[in-house]
Design a protein around this motif. Structure first.
Motif, PDB file in Angstrom:
ATOM      1  N   THR A 275      35.198 113.257  36.646  1.00 38.87           N
ATOM      2  CA  THR A 275      33.696 113.175  36.911  1.00 38.87           C
ATOM      3  C   THR A 275      33.223 111.838  37.001  1.00 38.87           C
ATOM      4  O   THR A 275      34.062 110.592  36.625  1.00 38.87           O
ATOM      5  CB  THR A 275      33.060 113.938  35.625  1.00 38.87           C
ATOM      6  N   HIS A 276      32.040 111.625  37.647  1.00 38.15           N
ATOM      7  CA  HIS A 276      31.556 110.325  37.941  1.00 38.15           C
ATOM      8  C   HIS A 276      30.040 110.248  38.008  1.00 38.15           C
ATOM      9  O   HIS A 276      29.467 111.248  37.993  1.00 38.15           O
ATOM     10  CB  HIS A 276      32.173 109.577  39.201  1.00 38.15           C
ATOM     11  N   ASP A 277      29.642 109.135  38.148  1.00 35.76           N
ATOM     12  CA  ASP A 277      28.083 108.980  38.359  1.00 35.76           C
ATOM     13  C   ASP A 277      27.583 109.398  39.628  1.00 35.76           C
ATOM     14  O   ASP A 277      26.798 108.538  40.196  1.00 35.76           O
ATOM     15  CB  ASP A 277      27.645 107.578  38.033  1.00 35.76           C
ATOM     16  N   GLN A 287      26.108 114.740  35.600  1.00 29.28           N
ATOM     17  CA  GLN A 287      27.076 114.530  36.733  1.00 29.28           C
ATOM     18  C   GLN A 287      27.956 115.448  37.482  1.00 29.28           C
ATOM     19  O   GLN A 287      28.238 116.590  36.826  1.00 29.28           O
ATOM     20  CB  GLN A 287      28.125 113.692  35.745  1.00 29.28           C
ATOM     21  N   THR A 333      32.550 107.940  30.897  1.00 31.44           N
ATOM     22  CA  THR A 333      31.116 107.962  30.951  1.00 31.44           C
ATOM     23  C   THR A 333      30.732 108.637  29.626  1.00 31.44           C
ATOM     24  O   THR A 333      29.558 108.822  29.601  1.00 31.44           O
ATOM     25  CB  THR A 333      30.758 108.686  32.046  1.00 31.44           C
ATOM     26  N   LYS A 358      25.995 114.161  29.782  1.00 35.15           N
ATOM     27  CA  LYS A 358      25.910 113.167  28.937  1.00 35.15           C
ATOM     28  C   LYS A 358      25.329 112.909  27.637  1.00 35.15           C
ATOM     29  O   LYS A 358      25.698 112.396  26.853  1.00 35.15           O
ATOM     30  CB  LYS A 358      25.353 111.829  29.728  1.00 35.15           C
TER      31      LYS A 358
END
Length: 608
Positions: A275-277, A287, A333, A358
């Motif tokens: 997973t990432h921004d 995300q 994250t 988040k």
């Protein structure tokens, strides 16, 4: 029981006969009873609980702690437990009985003619009969239920993996022989604990996210990760140690513990969960979750996850298949792997969206997963591994779920489960029940027009509402007068009036008003338990008017004639609706139209 309840409230045999007659001719109660639906049995035990308590209360006055006193007190608790065991709606009447019993117990405490030991015995007897016995009986009902119903069925998937694995066949057959402890190199399927909108498993396939979505937003174009509501080979993942390259279980196995860093490698494509921004497809505040493909140098892999065992006993607990509920927290994250529940478009095959959340705080089932199927991987080569993923596991480890664990989960599922959010054709609101502005078609003959509808007797329903209003207004008037030290009623008549209102008007209120707070599909039959208490109140109010408000013999005679005429009209309406209550007559279109006088009545109500 209606007859006996009115008698135990110390009203006349004539009033008791009136209550019994109204119960017998009410069309909705007849229909519900003839079709053997649960409300009829629920009403039976509701009335039995009230009747038993009244008999116990009357025994209290002249023979406390006698055999009949103990019998009626114990039967009250048994009836309350049976009512709750039939439907959770039985809790409403149980609370009513407990409330009335608590008030009477409070008066006992203040009775200075009783010794402290005697008062303590009274309170202990009530606590055992009205609290301990119902709880023990309720547990016993489900103990027998879970012993007899021990095989898997068509709706197993709404239950947790642990519950399913405790049933014979189904998941228990699939998971038989699985290793218990998840180790580095284990091959697992991960089921979302939340199970809404449908039970599903963490899933991936070779398709990638679209470069550009319909709303113009871009994506990572990485491999899709979804939640899939069916068993599939693409649901398998390998728990990899980030410090090692091997995708097999070592000897001896190294178990994964709470707080360990892991990588989840998709079994069929060997891509790592990532997973990432980048905004998720349908949840831009969250995300995107993908399986990392190493063709975009500007987007490095972020595939480390910290394992958190939610239901652990200590911080050194080992991750266990079926039993452990876990969260995956992204190291880079701090996002938590979560099921959003949204259905992806056609490019995602209508599967459910997975996101990295988040802002997730505390426990929520959508962020919690458990291992359902599990094996120790032994094949390092990809082709051998794919064949291994299609083969059954062979290691024999058994696990049992305790009765209390199964009981608790079953109660929670019954409370929380919702069939769907769509409106049913015959659903209705609580306000429509009082005005009888709804009905339910139960049965239609396939060749003739004979049919059965859940219809109420309009005379009884409207009169019941009027009786409630009259009781409330009269009670308020009496209270105001008593505050000014004007006692219109003798003390015994006043206590009889208050107790009748507490049980009858209170029974209506506790069985009706809670539905305004419920977010579920409701139907007319939900009102029937409340209606029975209204019916009990009707003859009580009529007799009170005759005895205390009609001042002369002439007034009583006129009022009695009006009551007889009213009962006759109720019987006439009940007989008129008979073809739709019993379904024993083929109706012509003209006859059906003649029976729909209720529709014209409803239109008149809406206009005014």
């Amino acid at each position: 029981m209606a007859y006996q309840i009115v008698l135990e409230l110390h009203f006349s045999h004539c009033a008791a006969m009136g209550a019994a007659l109204l119960m017998l001719i009410e069309n909705a109660l007849i229909t519900q009873s003839r079709l053997m639906l649960l409300e009829s049995v629920l009403i039976f035990f509701n009335l039995l609980a009230v009747l038993s308590y009244l008999k116990f209360f009357n025994c209290q006055k002249h023979s406390p702690f006698s055999l009949s006193w103990w019998f009626w007190l114990t039967l009250t608790g048994v009836a309350c437990s049976c009512a709750v065991g039939i439907k959770y709606m039985g809790v409403f009447t149980y609370v009513l009985v407990l409330g009335v019993a608590a008030v009477h117990a409070w008066h006992l405490i203040g009775d200075q003619t009783l010794s402290n030991v005697c008062v303590s015995c009274h309170l202990l007897a009530r606590a055992v009969a009205l609290l301990v016995i119902p709880v023990v009986l309720y547990l016993l009902f489900f103990y027998v239920h879970l012993i007899l119903v021990f095989r898997s069925g068509p709706h197993d998937q709404i239950m947790s993996s642990a519950f399913q694995a405790s049933l014979e066949g189904g998941l228990a057959r699939i998971t038989q022989g699985q290793p218990l402890e998840v180790a580095f190199g284990s091959q697992v399927t991960l089921r979302n604990v939340f199970g809404k909108p449908v039970p599903c498993w963490l899933h991936s396939h070779q398709d990638t996210y679209p470069m550009i979505y319909e709303n113009g937003r871009g994506s990572s174009h990485q491999q899709q990760v979804t939640c899939y509501p069916s068993k599939d080979v693409n649901n398998w993942w390998i728990v990899k140690d980030p410090r090692r390259h091997q995708l097999v279980v070592s000897s001896p196995p190294r178990p994964v513990r709470h707080g360990d860093m892991v990588q989840l490698v998709h079994g069929m494509t060997t891509r790592s969960l990532n997973t990432h921004d980048v905004a998720a497809p349908l949840s831009p505040h969250s995300q995107e979750v993908s399986c990392y493909i190493d063709y975009n140098i500007s987007m490095p892999a972020q595939n480390l996850w910290r394992l958190e065992i939610v239901n652990r006993g200590s911080d050194t607990d080992v991750w266990k298949s079926i039993l452990s509920e876990v969260r995956f927290v992204h190291v880079n994250t701090s996002a938590v792997l979560k099921l959003s529940g949204a259905h992806l478009p056609d490019w995602g095959y209508r599967q459910l969206e997975i996101v990295g959340e988040k802002l997730s705080r505390g426990y929520h089932g959508s962020t919690v997963w458990n291992v359902e199927e599990h094996r120790y991987g032994a094949s390092q080569e990809q082709r051998e591994r794919e064949r291994e993923l299609h083969s059954p596991a062979q290691v024999d480890v058994t696990r049992n779920l305790s009765f209390m664990a199964r009981f608790s989960e079953l109660q929670w599922r019954m409370l929380a489960l919702r069939s769907d959010d769509s409106e049913h054709k015959y659903s209705s609101s609580p306000l429509e029940w009082v005005t009888l502005d709804t009905n339910i078609a139960y049965w239609l003959h396939p060749r003739t027009s004979a049919q059965i509808h859940l219809l109420g007797n309009i005379v009884i329903w409207v009169s019941g509402s009027l009786a409630l209003a009259i009781y409330a207004l009269l009670s308020l008037w009496y209270l105001l007068r008593r505050r000014r030290n004007v006692h219109d009623l003798p003390q015994d008549a006043w206590l009889r009036w208050v107790l009748a209102g507490a049980l009858c008007a209170g029974g209506w209120a506790v069985n009706y008003l809670p539905f305004f707070l419920m977010e579920k599909t409701l139907f007319l039959y939900h009102y029937l338990p409340a209606l029975t208490f209204q019916i009990l109140l009707l003859p009580v109010v009529l007799q009170h008017i005759s005895d205390h408000l009609c001042r002369s013999q002439l007034q009583r005679s006129v009022f009695s004639a009006l009551v007889v005429a009213w009962y006759s009209s109720a019987c006439h309406v009940s007989n008129t609706l008979r073809p739709l209550t019993y379904g024993d007559k083929s109706l012509s279109p003209h006859e059906l139209k003649a029976l729909r006088w209720k529709d014209s009545w409803n239109i008149l109500i809406r206009k005014h």
